[in-house]
Design an enzyme around this catalytic site. Sequence first.
Site, short mmCIF file in Angstrom:
data_model
loop_
_atom_site.label_atom_id
_atom_site.label_comp_id
_atom_site.label_asym_id
_atom_site.label_seq_id
_atom_site.Cartn_x
_atom_site.Cartn_y
_atom_site.Cartn_z
N ASP A 1153 0.83 -1.20 0.00
CA ASP A 1153 0.00 0.00 0.00
C ASP A 1153 0.87 1.26 0.00
O ASP A 1153 0.66 2.18 0.79
CB ASP A 1153 -0.94 0.00 1.20
N THR A 1232 -9.12 1.82 2.55
CA THR A 1232 -8.72 3.22 2.77
C THR A 1232 -8.20 3.85 1.48
O THR A 1232 -7.51 4.87 1.52
CB THR A 1232 -7.63 3.28 3.86
N ALA A 1258 -7.59 -2.13 5.65
CA ALA A 1258 -7.21 -0.72 5.69
C ALA A 1258 -5.69 -0.60 5.63
O ALA A 1258 -4.95 -1.58 5.83
CB ALA A 1258 -7.75 -0.06 6.95
N HIS A 1259 -5.20 0.61 5.37
CA HIS A 1259 -3.76 0.84 5.27
C HIS A 1259 -3.04 0.41 6.55
O HIS A 1259 -1.97 -0.21 6.49
CB HIS A 1259 -3.48 2.32 4.98
N VAL A 1260 -3.64 0.72 7.71
CA VAL A 1260 -2.96 0.41 8.98
C VAL A 1260 -2.85 -1.08 9.21
O VAL A 1260 -2.06 -1.54 10.03
CB VAL A 1260 -3.68 1.08 10.17
#
Length: 1281
Positions: A1153, A1232, A1258-1260
């Site tokens: 990402d 995201t 998500a990115h996290v």
Amino acid sequence: MSQHLPLVAAQPGIWMAEKLSDLPSAWSVAHYVELTGEVDAPLLARAVVAGLAQADTLRMRFTEDNGEVWQWVDDALIFELPEIIDLRTNIDPHGTAQALMLADLQQDLRVDSGKPLVFHQLIQVADNRWYWYQRYHHLLVDGFSFPAITRQIANIYCALLRGEPTPASPFTPFADVVEEYQQYRESEAWQRDAAFWVEQRRQLPPPASLSPAPLAGRSASADILRLKMEFTDGEFRQLATQLSGVQRTDLALALTALWLGRLCNRMDYAAGFIFMRRLGSAALTATGPVLNVLPLGIHIAAQETLPELATRLATRLAAQLKKMRRHQRYDAEQIVRDSGRAAGDEPLFGPVLNIKVFDYQLDIPGVQAQTHTLATGPVNDLELALFPDEHGDLSIEILANKQRYDEPTLIQHAERLKMLIAQFAADPALLCGDVDIMLPGEYAQLAQINATQVEIPETTLSALVAEQAAKTPDAPALADARYLFSYREMHEQVVALANLLRERGVKPGDSVAVALPRSVFLTLALHAIVEAGAAWLPLDTGYPDDRLKMMLEDARPSLLITTDDQLPRFSDVPNLTNLCYNAPLTPQGSAPLQLSQPHHTAYIIFTSGSTGRPKGVMVGQTAIVNRLLWMQNHYPLTGEDVVAQKTPCSFDVSVWEFFWPFIAGAKLVMAEPEAHRDPLAMQQFFAEYGVTTTHFVPSMLAAFVASLTPQTARQSCVTLKQVFCSGEALPADLCREWQQLTGAPLHNLYGPTEAAVDVSWYPAFGEELAQVRGSSVPIGYPVWNTGLRILDAMMHPVPPGVAGDLYLTGIQLAQGYLGRPDLTASRFIADPFAPGERMYRTGDVARWLDNGAVEYLGRSDDQLKIRGQRIELGEIDRVMQALPDVKQAVTHACVINQAAATGGDARQLVGYLVSQSGLPLDTSALQAQLRETLPPHMVPVVLLQLPQLPLSANGKLDRKALPLPELKAQAPGRAPKAGSETIIAAAFASLLGCDVQDADADFFALGGHSLLAMKLAAQLSRQFARQVTPGQVMVASTVAKLATIIDGEEDSSRRMGFETILPLREGNGPTLFCFHPASGFAWQFSVLSRYLDPQWSIIGIQSPRPHGPMQTATNLDEVCEAHLATLLEQQPHGIAARLRARGEQVAFLGLLDTWPPETQNWQEKEANGLDPEVLAEINREREAFLAAQQGSTSTELFTTIEGNYADAVRLLTTAHSVPFDGKATLFVAERTLQEGMSPERAWSPWIAELDIYRQDCAHVDIISPGAFVKIGPIIRATLNR
């Protein structure tokens, strides 16, 4: 010393069972003979000694030598005269005698206890009344030889009374039995018997039990309930007279078999039958334990009469038993071993049936003798001894495993058998399927439970919401992180959007698809659709395009509401009008439309379908209105309440979240997209908004509970007033843990998508929780205007405690399946108990509890729910079977290991494939194809290729024999040494839930990840009384390496894991270098060990503080050069390009990402300081690490992380991408992905060739263990190419 003999027949099983049992007297057998008449006690005592001496097995001694067990006859053993005890002057002679006998049985009487294995007592309780107590170890006698010894002692006593010599021993030396048995094991007869039982197993139906607890995983117990049923009222005798052509023993067996079948709700089942294993053998007159319990199939036809059943059973069983007797010497334990069943697997049979033919009569002149059984050894499930007597009456003795049955239930079952006999006595022509097993009063009890009629108004969702908005126009209604609407403002937005829908052609009765992320606009859209008189169709944007297209093709909505970034995904769907919606509308002041009618469809939700295509469930307005009005009545909300909306809109639980608050004046707050997957994010969300009401799927509740400490529970859960769970079985222990941590009331709800969200309820806290005896909380009682029926295969109601199929009735039933009238007709059937009404078959198996609640027991088909998502395994199977070169495919849900277990449902999907060509399959490529068709929760986490699918004895797929994916070291090495290695190996095992017997076992290859490394470090720190850091675990992740560090100098190793080089795994081939993210640490890459082939070394590159490249460099180029100087490396934004410029080969470049710095305004980010989301992410990690290490983590780590994040932003403000003329693999976090961002366009100027894999995260979370489940196999496949 006598000849040493091996254990034979039943002895090896008894020996092993006793060794494995923690019960001190489980394998003792005992009874007492009640003697009424004149007894010469001293003479009887002499007879006892003489009789015991004649049975050589009673003088057996046992020893174990090098793993082998031997027995021999101790000729020197002399039996002492039994003690004679006179209790005639005692206040309670009978009770005292009973206490004496039970006290003897409660001793440690194991074979190696030193206590006598044979024991007799003569207890006088009254003039001319004696209790002759006898106790033996089961290794010495069985149920045939026990009474035979008693009869021989009686014969000796009578001879002594007459002054005659002691009769000769009738007993064969047990050595003859052993010799004969050994010859049999080496004979062709043994081979023939083995082949016979292989074939018998193939034809054997499944076992059955009257207990709802599964037979698998349960061991025999010596804690036994005894119940004697006497049928002396003449009804059995009357029935036997009416059926004069049927033998009484056959009639007794038929009645018992039918009774068991009806109460098990299984008309074909396997039962155990006792075989003496003595006829034609030396064992005929031997005293050792040679009885055998063998499986036999019972088949009952619902349309046959009792005489037909009895005659057929007698004929068939006689023929079958005749064949079985020719093969009865074959050990039951060997049949189990031959079947491939392991300890704890489902047994071959449940109840054991025994028509008693043993002669317990003692011929002592002037004395009446009655035998009372005290102990018969352990019982697995049920044992039923049938005693048809010469007077025409019947008695049945039931022995029940107390771990599986309670006395009131057994008594009820006995009453049902009496009632069954009475019905046949009144009407012998009654069909077996029509006999009633419900006791008087139970019909009224069930009717009372289902008396749920409540008058509700004829209204709709939009009318209810409008009514509340008029009452509280200025109260806060709807909020997310960016917007807050009052009831008036929300209503204005809903009406404005509803008018826009009308302008776009939406008419009452239409459907409108919604593909929006979670925000206030999702809620507004659903309300506007209802306002316009249409039904909403939620589309989960995490699903593959092909699946969304199938849903749209079936539903044919008149409009799609979505966002600009999602719109391209639907471009190839023909005739689909769309509306992009992500901002408030200008209120027009228009009057409310309220075009919905009570008969309209409210929503359509697609669920997994066994045909390989999802099916749409249509739920009407009246159904969901009933559900919401009941909920408001039962769990009332007020204007002070804040409800969390965190359930995905494709899951029907979300329906009450979206509408319930707005009929009660409460406030709905929208969690951020995907926040529901992050327990720490939910803690912050609850605390920030003061949430009072929320919902969890049980597995997510388990994850949330695992994230809590007493302190964080007080901080984040203090406002919670009521928490709801549904979607899976709710573990009772999880509820107790939740109650202890938070004290917030927890409620269990149940219902399929086909019945307006939930149809039953049960409190999962307080007194009700304290009374739960099973592993899961009951699903409870029906809601308003709804009925629960539990029926057997003949569609008859089953009584409390009996398992049956769960059906639903009432106002909340769905309208049916969209465009599937055939499927609708097969699942929504006519209600036989309410003419003109419908009934829905859930496929769930359940039972009534005594308190009127329903307990969920499992499924009757291949459907299951994992973390609340309904899954039809058949749908996955069919998609896999369509893959290239796949001949057969099957899916199984299993717990791969305990590393991911959180106390909830830890199962994961595993796919098993058989190749058409016989060549190896590219499972990684096949898995990628599955992701293009199936939603993420239906894609198996791993695919395994098998040469063939395992089949059970009856030729069906044996799911239990499917191998588990192996997460273990590739080859066994040496065992851990005593000391540090043993302690570390045990710590690995306890955290990962797998056996660790290899000093080179790698923590991460076995399933560990960075959070578990924190827990391991904390645990080892306590055990070794020195600081063990997570960094040390990262660097030295095997048992041996970690032991070396722990046993070495503490100061020298403390910085491990915090240095520039992070060696994660050492292989003998190429190296994969893993660059740190903005945190500066590469620990998260530790999980790659379990996915890459063993020859690959894995090294992390880090930027520690102080003096790390991120802190000291003035620009990103310097960071790249510094890392390049440390190791030849590959990484975007420069490293890979620099390697190519130096002439080095870059075999693989992976981007997680990652985006070119030119695509974002890093100067603005630097000016604004650290992004709040970044700070929140750091805080979540800090909380998780603190929880893992129980508060012992140093703040230094997170100071470093925060500093590195700030430096990353600083460096990116001046960074410029360098073109790379090779190929890269990009993993994109879909959840995201910013609107309008295209990874292809963003990277096209800088990378020559780009492979993109879109990930549902998500990115996290892109480098979380969960994400690597999907990413790891792709990297492995790419590297192998």
